[in-house]
Enzyme design. Sequence first.
Site, mmCIF file in Angstrom:
data_model
loop_
_atom_site.group_PDB
_atom_site.id
_atom_site.type_symbol
_atom_site.label_atom_id
_atom_site.label_comp_id
_atom_site.label_asym_id
_atom_site.label_seq_id
_atom_site.Cartn_x
_atom_site.Cartn_y
_atom_site.Cartn_z
ATOM 1 N N CYS A 1 9.265 2.611 13.465
ATOM 2 C CA CYS A 1 8.402 1.424 13.456
ATOM 3 C C CYS A 1 9.048 0.163 14.031
ATOM 4 O O CYS A 1 8.375 -0.646 14.666
ATOM 5 C CB CYS A 1 7.919 1.150 12.039
ATOM 6 S SG CYS A 1 9.196 1.292 10.791
ATOM 7 N N HIS B 1 7.858 -6.276 11.055
ATOM 8 C CA HIS B 1 9.292 -6.141 11.344
ATOM 9 C C HIS B 1 9.672 -7.136 12.448
ATOM 10 O O HIS B 1 9.032 -7.190 13.513
ATOM 11 C CB HIS B 1 9.614 -4.729 11.832
ATOM 12 C CG HIS B 1 9.539 -3.671 10.767
ATOM 13 N ND1 HIS B 1 9.410 -3.945 9.423
ATOM 14 C CD2 HIS B 1 9.623 -2.308 10.855
ATOM 15 C CE1 HIS B 1 9.392 -2.802 8.741
ATOM 16 N NE2 HIS B 1 9.514 -1.792 9.578
HETATM 17 P P1 NAP Z 1 4.679 6.919 1.432
HETATM 18 O O1 NAP Z 1 3.949 5.670 1.121
HETATM 19 O O2 NAP Z 1 5.781 7.331 0.528
HETATM 20 O O3 NAP Z 1 3.602 8.114 1.552
HETATM 21 C C1 NAP Z 1 4.027 9.447 1.700
HETATM 22 C C2 NAP Z 1 2.841 10.397 1.842
HETATM 23 O O4 NAP Z 1 3.365 11.731 1.987
HETATM 24 C C3 NAP Z 1 1.917 10.427 0.622
HETATM 25 O O5 NAP Z 1 0.604 10.677 1.048
HETATM 26 C C4 NAP Z 1 2.456 11.608 -0.173
HETATM 27 O O6 NAP Z 1 1.473 12.212 -1.014
HETATM 28 C C5 NAP Z 1 2.826 12.569 0.939
HETATM 29 N N1 NAP Z 1 3.840 13.522 0.508
HETATM 30 C C6 NAP Z 1 5.041 13.251 -0.060
HETATM 31 N N2 NAP Z 1 5.677 14.406 -0.360
HETATM 32 C C7 NAP Z 1 4.870 15.423 0.020
HETATM 33 C C8 NAP Z 1 4.956 16.830 -0.049
HETATM 34 N N3 NAP Z 1 6.022 17.441 -0.568
HETATM 35 N N4 NAP Z 1 3.943 17.565 0.444
HETATM 36 C C9 NAP Z 1 2.848 16.973 0.983
HETATM 37 N N5 NAP Z 1 2.702 15.623 1.058
HETATM 38 C C10 NAP Z 1 3.707 14.865 0.587
HETATM 39 O O7 NAP Z 1 5.353 6.858 2.890
HETATM 40 P P2 NAP Z 1 4.854 6.037 4.206
HETATM 41 O O8 NAP Z 1 5.559 4.734 4.303
HETATM 42 O O9 NAP Z 1 3.385 6.075 4.260
HETATM 43 O O10 NAP Z 1 5.479 6.916 5.381
HETATM 44 C C11 NAP Z 1 4.857 8.104 5.838
HETATM 45 C C12 NAP Z 1 5.586 8.611 7.076
HETATM 46 O O11 NAP Z 1 5.462 7.642 8.132
HETATM 47 C C13 NAP Z 1 7.090 8.790 6.868
HETATM 48 O O12 NAP Z 1 7.509 9.924 7.610
HETATM 49 C C14 NAP Z 1 7.690 7.521 7.423
HETATM 50 O O13 NAP Z 1 9.011 7.693 7.866
HETATM 51 C C15 NAP Z 1 6.757 7.237 8.595
HETATM 52 N N6 NAP Z 1 6.638 5.832 8.996
HETATM 53 C C16 NAP Z 1 6.427 4.848 8.059
HETATM 54 C C17 NAP Z 1 6.257 3.531 8.492
HETATM 55 C C18 NAP Z 1 6.000 2.382 7.555
HETATM 56 O O14 NAP Z 1 5.970 1.223 8.021
HETATM 57 N N7 NAP Z 1 5.804 2.613 6.247
HETATM 58 C C19 NAP Z 1 6.334 3.238 9.855
HETATM 59 C C20 NAP Z 1 6.529 4.271 10.774
HETATM 60 C C21 NAP Z 1 6.674 5.557 10.326
HETATM 61 P P3 NAP Z 1 1.296 11.786 -2.569
HETATM 62 O O15 NAP Z 1 0.672 10.427 -2.558
HETATM 63 O O16 NAP Z 1 0.408 12.832 -3.104
HETATM 64 O O17 NAP Z 1 2.657 11.778 -3.179
#
Ligand code: NAP
Length: 361
Positions: free
Chosen positions: A157, A252
């Site tokens: 990001c 960011h």
């Molecule tokens: P998050 O808020 O922690 O959400 C994680 C998601 O993944 C939730 O829907 C969760 O489901 C699901 N999940 C977790 N463990 C799992 C499992 N074992 N099996 C199936 N689903 C599972 O994280 P996020 O910030 O949205 O990030 C998501 C992805 O995008 C990551 O790979 C991160 O590196 C990437 N990313 C994030 C950002 C950012 O700004 N946040 C930017 C770029 C990329 P539950 O709710 O059911 O636990």
Amino acid sequence: MEKIKVGVLGATGMVGQQYISLLAHHPWFEVAYVAASPNSAGKKYCEAVAGRWQMMFDVPAGVRELTVQDANNPALADKKCVFVFSALDMDKQQARELENAYAAMGIPVVSNASAHRGTDDVPMLIPEINHEHIAIISAQKSKRGWQKGFIAVKPNCSLQSYMTPVFALLQAGYAIKRMIITTMQAVSGAGYPGVPSLDMIDNIVPFIGGEEEKSEVEPHKILGKIADGLIVNDESIRISAHCNRVPVVDGHTACVSLEFGDKKPELEEVRRIWRDFKALPQQLNLPSAPVQPIIYREEPNRPQPRKDRDADKGMAVSIGRLRKCNVFDIRFVGLSHNTVRGAAGGGILNAELLKAKGYFD
Ligand code: NAP
């Protein structure tokens, strides 16, 4: 035009919620399938996100009643959607295998996860920079024996805050030898619930696991070229990154110093290049493309997260404070919305590019 049915894996998380919000009124795509961890599976979407919905508007009506499925079982998505956005936060190896399984089933994956960013036949796209990398998809499919499915990813990001301005200068013929980046990254970048409030309030955390490595390596792939069915990295820019978590909700910020090769632009020329920069998403008029991909702020104290992160639907990069650098050649400050341009909005723009080029036909 009938909308394309899409799925969101990790739909309950920080990025997943942003997908659900941004897709609510999308002209081409419609959310028909939502999946997350076994903890959320079986619940209605509105129940699964109750108490942790972070968006400004309520859960869109079309998604509220959808039953969340277990993202670990790709077969459940069969015939429910044409392709999926992946916003899963899970072990890298597991995520890689899972995304492969969806693609093998014939469901293309447009991913935000880092699992496949280093895979050399998977394009890592910022459409304003390297849209031509989508051509690798045919080699990816034939190598893996996938008929309809494929994987395309977006980079980390924080890169969005400075890579488009850097690319605009490269494209204008100014080679860059060295780059130092210091990022100030919002808490939403750590997902939900993310960094504990007692670590974040009145504080800065000068460490984000794996982030500096990604910032130093991913630009090389983005600037790479396709050769013999692989993306070959361009490592000509040496990069040093410092990544910090700061108490900002979204957006960011990056302070960047650049050293050019022998040919060095004047500051006015740099501003002109940034102001004039347009690329394929603007030419194709993709629905999520910012009109002006790089917005240069003349005010001495901009860009700022609160004031500039939402520029052009949260999809533009705001730049400011361009000045001479006493060590390198120039320095500037860049800013972009991490869960929009840096995550869900960037993923949607990738999907729009793929759709416009016929990859979902
Ligand atoms: P998050 O808020 O922690 O959400 C994680 C998601 O993944 C939730 O829907 C969760 O489901 C699901 N999940 C977790 N463990 C799992 C499992 N074992 N099996 C199936 N689903 C599972 O994280 P996020 O910030 O949205 O990030 C998501 C992805 O995008 C990551 O790979 C991160 O590196 C990437 N990313 C994030 C950002 C950012 O700004 N946040 C930017 C770029 C990329 P539950 O709710 O059911 O636990």
